[in-house]
Design an enzyme around this catalytic site. Structure first.
Site, short mmCIF file in Angstrom:
data_model
loop_
_atom_site.label_atom_id
_atom_site.label_comp_id
_atom_site.label_asym_id
_atom_site.label_seq_id
_atom_site.Cartn_x
_atom_site.Cartn_y
_atom_site.Cartn_z
CG LEU A 30 -12.82 5.98 -1.97
CD1 LEU A 30 -12.03 5.12 -1.64
CD2 LEU A 30 -12.29 7.31 -2.75
CG PHE B 164 -2.52 -0.33 0.99
CD1 PHE B 164 -2.62 -1.29 0.17
CD2 PHE B 164 -3.35 0.14 1.91
CE1 PHE B 164 -3.84 -1.64 0.07
CE2 PHE B 164 -4.70 -0.40 1.68
CZ PHE B 164 -4.97 -1.16 0.84
CG HIS C 52 -11.79 7.96 2.80
ND1 HIS C 52 -12.59 7.00 2.48
CD2 HIS C 52 -10.67 7.25 3.07
CE1 HIS C 52 -12.26 6.01 2.46
NE2 HIS C 52 -11.01 5.80 2.84
NE ARG D 159 -7.75 5.95 7.84
CZ ARG D 159 -7.70 5.13 6.89
NH1 ARG D 159 -6.84 4.09 6.76
NH2 ARG D 159 -8.56 5.42 5.54
CG HIS E 168 -9.60 8.86 -2.52
ND1 HIS E 168 -9.88 8.96 -3.95
CD2 HIS E 168 -8.92 7.97 -2.33
CE1 HIS E 168 -9.22 8.25 -4.47
NE2 HIS E 168 -8.70 7.57 -3.34
CD GLN F 67 -6.64 9.71 4.31
OE1 GLN F 67 -7.52 8.70 4.77
NE2 GLN F 67 -5.65 9.61 4.41
CD GLU G 285 -5.12 6.47 -4.72
OE1 GLU G 285 -5.81 5.60 -4.37
OE2 GLU G 285 -4.79 7.43 -3.73
NE ARG H 297 -5.62 7.76 -1.14
CZ ARG H 297 -6.17 6.82 -0.26
NH1 ARG H 297 -6.38 7.13 0.82
NH2 ARG H 297 -6.40 5.53 -0.75
#
Lengths: 590, 102
Positions: free
Chosen positions: A252, A119, A353, A398, A242, A240, A255, A286
């Site tokens: 969402l 990730f 998000h 995060r 996105h 946060q 990506e 992001r």
């Protein structure tokens, strides 16, 4: 009016992964546990977490908890508390194994070990090569964890109050929290759940924003309840976003679309990311892409009749590539926009998000409040874990795969701490202060006492307006003027909330009444978010101030604390881990 | 008692429960459409508002049964990645996925 009372050792408010992990720990230790949830427990938002859970198992790449800790501190732009982060990263491998033992079917490698995927933000050797640290149960990790925890709780005889809505905390005359006043949604009848300890695990507040990825249940009820009880909320400015949510809806678009060659265009048809990130362009991080999208729209270069979105183009990739590599995205776009991305670009807008801020706690899940000269006091009997809490392991931003980890680590830690507390306080405090019950009941009755006035304000109307204000004035594009205007608008909405009345005062399944309580909670949290963002004159993690584009560690390496009533205070970041050297702030470069 | 169980119990007594009675349960149905995922909230609540009242009794019953499915399965149905084996449920899923004419 006599309110029925039920007594337990522990009241858990919220039945997502954090609440259920704590409840399981307690029920297995033979504590008498009540879990209150406004929806059926397996419909909690944990079910939506698809990505996975980070743990340095080193099954795919070399790894250890210390590297995981470094990535988490850096990802959080050095605002995370390093004692809590060390604790979380060290506990992670054991907790993955524990979850597997209670039935979570983690995906496997050919050699039989648990599969781990890479990730963003994961590195080997303190910022070196990409690590693969995220354990997943296919793309249903949250679902698998939530269902396993629920079933184990049923087995351990946890008592569930499904479809009960928590109104307010109750306490004794010394300030010790002794449970909550709750409302049974089906009957509309109040109930006092008295408990020696209370754990808030009500999740985040994505519904603050019009464009968000969160389920509609995410109205931050526990955070607002804590605020009303005099507890400040910490770091609420850090939300946060996105960059590519479906415009107007919020879901969402991963990506992966840009990874496969999709790119963003503005209303002039320009590939504008080239101006913001000449090298990475559409694959920049992001926060950079979110800021670019917000800036294009803010400066009048959006698409559509209202110039209020940006287009994500994929049609140039060809039907075969889209069908083969992006089938899930195509399903999503066709279902929700009724267009086929093979032929048409996707309208997108940055989508809210994750709530990094929340109820301040220590690493045992105990809620803490500031004392004089930077010291902290615990709030006796009160705990909080998960997205509603700010422990703070995520700091200003995060990392993917750390939210499921957060809820199981601190759910378990809080459970363990409560077990010790119960041993030491076997008979507990038993006398709830009458004024505490009266205040909660007055809150409960307020909506029914209001009669129709001249105003046409409705819960739906005001909530929609609040969310639009938060999108426009406290989203990605933040400046002094924008935030100040936002604060004025939210304050006016707070005043207008007094003019909202309910048309239906019936008791049975009066969901309009529940939504009115939720709106009150959202208004309080909106004020906390905008006020904290206006005060923080720097850019750090998810909080980007266009007028203060740099991080300022001299003035702002500290946590914000917002109190109901509008006062702000600050407290230092815990830079000292438990057993290792702390990581000092340095530029966050990937 | 779950919605499904409540309806089944009333059906077994031969009670006719649709039309006016389903309206009585409308707030309850609305709350059952609140799920753990935004995608499901939008589709299920949108369908309840726009189409539930014009469904046949069999379709209404199928929708209520559908609400008892776990969220992860519902999402697969809603995105067309899985098709329910029960034809009544499959029909109602198709209707939920069909856009409302504006």
């Amino acid at each position: 009016m006599t309110i029925p009372v039920r007594k337990f050792d522990t009241l858990v408010i919220g039945a997502g992964g954090g609440g259920l992990r704590a409840a399981l720990q307690l029920a297995q230790a033979e504590a008498n546990v009540a879990v209150v949830s406004k929806v059926f427990p397996t419909r909690s938002h944990t079910v939506a977490a698809q990505g996975g859970m980070n743990a340095a198992l080193a099954n795919v790449s070399p790894d250890n908890w210390h590297w995981h800790m470094y990535d988490t501190v850096k990802g959080g732009d050095f605002l995370g508390d390093q004692d809590a982060i060390e604790y979380m990263c060290r506990a992670a491998p054991r907790l993955v194994v524990e979850l597997e033992h209670i039935g979570v079917p983690f995906s496997r490698l050919d050699n039989g070990k648990i599969y781990q995927r890479p990730f963003g933000g994961q590195s080997q050797n303190f910022g070196g090569e990409q690590a693969a640290r995220t354990c997943a149960a296919a793309d249903r990790t949250g679902h698998a964890i939530l269902h396993a925890l629920y079933q184990q709780n049923i087995r351990a005889k946890t008592h569930f109050f499904d479809e009960y809505f928590a109104i307010d905390l109750i306490r004794d005359n010394d300030g010790c929290i002794l449970g909550a006043l709750v409302l049974e949604i089906e009957t509309g009848e109040p109930l006092i759940i008295q408990a020696k300890t209370t754990l808030i695990a009500t999740g985040g507040a994505g519904q603050l924003f019009r464009t968000n990825t969160n389920a509609r249940i995410n109205t931050g009820d526990g955070m607002a309840m804590a605020l009303r009880a005099g507890i400040p909320l910490q770091d609420m400015e850090f939300f946060q976003f996105h960059p590519t949510g479906i415009a107007g809806k919020g879901m969402l678009i991963s990506e992966a679309v840009r990874g496969e060659g999709g790119y963003l265009v503005n209303g002039d048809g320009e590939r504008f990311m080239e101006r913001y990130a000449p090298n990475a362009r559409d694959l920049a991080s992001r926060d950079v892409v979110s800021r670019a999208v917000a800036t294009e729209i803010h400066e009048g270069r959006g698409c559509g009749p209202n110039k209020d979105y940006i287009l994500l183009k994929v049609d140039h990739l060809g039907a075969d590539v889209i069908r083969k590599r992006l089938p899930g995205i195509r399903d999503m776009v066709m279902t929700f926009l009724h267009i086929d991305p093979i032929n048409q670009p996707i309208p997108i807008f940055p989508t809210a998000h994750y709530t990094m801020g929340g109820i301040p706690t220590n690493r045992f899940g105990q809620v803490v409040v500031p004392q004089q000269q930077g010291a902290e006091d615990i709030v006796p009997g009160l705990y909080a874990v998960g997205e509603c809490a700010c422990v703070s392991v995520h700091g200003a931003n995060r990392l993917g795969g750390n939210s499921l980890l957060d809820i199981v680590v601190f759910g378990r830690a809080a459970g363990n701490h409560i077990i010790e507390y119960l041993k030491e306080n076997r008979y507990g405090r038993t006398v709830v202060a009458q004024h505490s019950i009266d205040t909660a009941l007055a809150h409960l009755a307020r909506w029914d006492q209001r009669s129709q006035g001249v105003s046409n304000e409705t819960v739906d109307g005001l909530r929609n307006e609040l969310k639009a204000v938060m999108d426009h004035y406290c989203g990605v594009f933040r400046t002094e003027d924008v935030l100040r205007t936002g604060l004025d608008k939210v304050l006016k909405i707070e005043q207008r909330l007094q003019n909202v009345y309910l048309k239906d005062h019936s008791k049975i399944f009066n969901t309009a009444r529940i939504e009115a309580f939720e709106l009150e909670n959202l208004v309080d949290l909106a004020l906390a978010t905008v006020a904290s963002a206006l005060a923080r004159k720097e850019s750090r993690g998810a909080h980007m101030r266009m007028d203060y584009p740099q991080r300022d560690d001299v003035k702002w390496l500290k946590h914000s604390l917002f109190f109901k009533g509008g006062q702000l205070d600050y407290k230092p970041v815990r830079m000292k881990p438990l057993t290792v050297e702390g990581f000092s702030p340095k530029p966050r470069v990937y | 008692m779950s919605l499904r169980a409540a309806f089944s119990a009333r059906e077994s007594t031969g009670e006719i429960l649709f039309e006016s009675e389903s309206m009585l349960d409308r707030p309850r149905l609305y709350w059952q459409c609140r799920r753990g995922m935004l995608e499901l909230d939008i589709l299920l609540q949108g369908f309840l508002d726009a189409k539930f009242d014009v469904l046949t009794t069999v379709e209404q019953h199928a929708f209520i049964e559908l609400l008892d499915y776990p969220d992860a399965i519902l999402l697969e149905y809603m995105l067309g990645r899985m098709i329910p084996t029960d034809q009544r449920i499959a029909n109602v899923v198709t209707q939920i996925r069909t856009p409302v004419a504006s």
